[in-house]
Design an enzyme around this catalytic site. Structure first.
Site, mmCIF file in Angstrom:
data_model
loop_
_atom_site.group_PDB
_atom_site.id
_atom_site.type_symbol
_atom_site.label_atom_id
_atom_site.label_comp_id
_atom_site.label_asym_id
_atom_site.label_seq_id
_atom_site.Cartn_x
_atom_site.Cartn_y
_atom_site.Cartn_z
ATOM 1 N N LYS A 49 0.851 -1.201 0.000
ATOM 2 C CA LYS A 49 0.000 0.000 0.000
ATOM 3 C C LYS A 49 0.881 1.243 0.000
ATOM 4 C CE LYS A 49 -3.915 -1.837 2.525
ATOM 5 N NZ LYS A 49 -4.453 -2.129 3.843
ATOM 6 N N GLN A 93 -5.190 -1.346 9.626
ATOM 7 C CA GLN A 93 -5.086 -2.685 9.052
ATOM 8 C C GLN A 93 -5.761 -3.710 9.977
ATOM 9 O OE1 GLN A 93 -3.648 -3.440 6.013
ATOM 10 N NE2 GLN A 93 -4.336 -5.533 6.358
ATOM 11 N N ASP A 116 -11.561 3.091 3.979
ATOM 12 C CA ASP A 116 -11.972 1.688 3.897
ATOM 13 C C ASP A 116 -13.493 1.565 3.827
ATOM 14 O OD1 ASP A 116 -10.308 -0.437 3.610
ATOM 15 O OD2 ASP A 116 -9.927 -0.756 5.746
#
Ligand code: NAD
Length: 290
Positions: A49, A93, A116
């Protein structure tokens, strides 16, 4: 024989388009990724990422906390990132090492920075058809489907899996495209028979090669979200999806491979969400009274 949907190539084109747009912005979008603990798969994913964020011309902020970090420390970090004007997107995460509680951490993320798309605000926006930040993997599935099926209205879409991360948002997105959506899960009866009715079949169950070729309607578009590590020849691990590719590909009209299908779309869509979030926040800032 199905045509293969090349997610790797599509994701590369998407990243290039994002980079071109970022290059002419008067500010640099910033993405903060929070990693707690030292899970090797998460570390690899976070490193990918960070690299792709920088390649797209954005700023990448990496925050690592030890596995023993407290819930209060993590929440404090999220609040500081919420207040930092250089950070437009925040991604924590998952999964978090126990006993950390993901729900409370997600709830602490400012919805404007929730790249997200997991906060209740963004899930609610998606469910009610309002613009918002959409979870990355479902967005990736939709973009791939739009590429091969420009007209989805009236299609019967069967989505296997009802997680907040994948199944539910995929179903919402397909509903917005006027599909007739059936959301299947572990308690669904006669799953093979249901799948055989699907013009669009999205498999997100986390069950290696569960969907067989004789579950697939001839000509259907099959999107395989599953990423499962199984023992391969000579004990070497290999990745397979939730669809048995060898038997499904001769029947389907379109199919995503694993790897190289949905997987690469996830980070590309994260960058797209970061760009969207950054533009929205900068526009709101310009509109603020000085
Ligand atoms: P999850 O475990 O949270 O949810 C799985 C869902 O599948 C549940 O709703 C469950 O009811 C359903 N299910 C389980 N067994 C079933 C069965 N036998 N029949 C029908 N339904 C069944 O998983 P998730 O987070 O939604 O992820 C699903 C899969 O997608 C996993 O393989 C995961 O690794 C993969 N994934 C891939 C990406 C990507 O970037 N490509 C991103 C997220 C998840």
């Amino acid at each position: 024989m199905a045509r293969i949907i090349d997610g790797k190539a599509f994701a590369a084109r998407l990243r290039a388009a994002i980079a071109a747009e970022v290059a002419v912005l008067p500010f640099k979008p910033g993405l903060a990724v929070v990693l707690v603990g030292d899970d090797p798969a998460s570390q690899l994913y976070v490193a990918n990422k960070a690299r792709q964020t920088v390649e797209a011309g954005m700023r990448s902020f990496e925050h690592r906390l030890p596995a023993r970090a407290s819930q209060a420390e993590l929440l404090d970090l999220v609040r500081r990132l919420n207040a930092d004007p250089a950070v437009h997107g925040i991604l924590v995460q998952l999964p978090l090492p126990p006993p950390l509680a993901a729900a409370e951490v997600i709830a602490a993320i400012s919805p404007e920075k929730d790249v997200d798309g997991l906060t209740v605000v963004n899930a609610g926006r998606l469910a009610t058809g309002l613009p918002g930040l959409v979870p990355c993997t479902p967005l990736g599935c939709l973009l791939l489907l739009e590429e091969v099926l420009p007209e989805m209205a009236g299609c019967h879409a069967v989505v296997i899996g009802r997680s907040n991360l994948v199944g539910k948002p995929v179903a919402q997105l397909l509903l917005q495209r006027d599909c007739t959506v059936t959301l299947a899960h572990s308690r669904t009866r006669d799953l093979p028979g249901l799948c055989r009715q699907a013009d669009i079949l999205v498999a997100a169950a986390g069950r290696p090669e569960m969907v067989k070729g004789d579950w697939v309607k001839p000509g259907a578009a099959v999107i395989d979200v599953g990423i499962n590590r199984v023992a391969g020849a000579a004990g070497k691990a290999r990745l397979v999806g939730d669809v048995e590719f060898a038997s499904a590909a001769p029947v389907a009209g379109w199919i995503t491979p694993v790897p190289g299908g949905v997987g690469p779309m996830t980070i590309a869509c994260l960058l797209r969400n970061t760009l969207t979030a950054a533009k929205n926040q900068e526009a709101a800032r310009v509109g603020e009274p000085g």
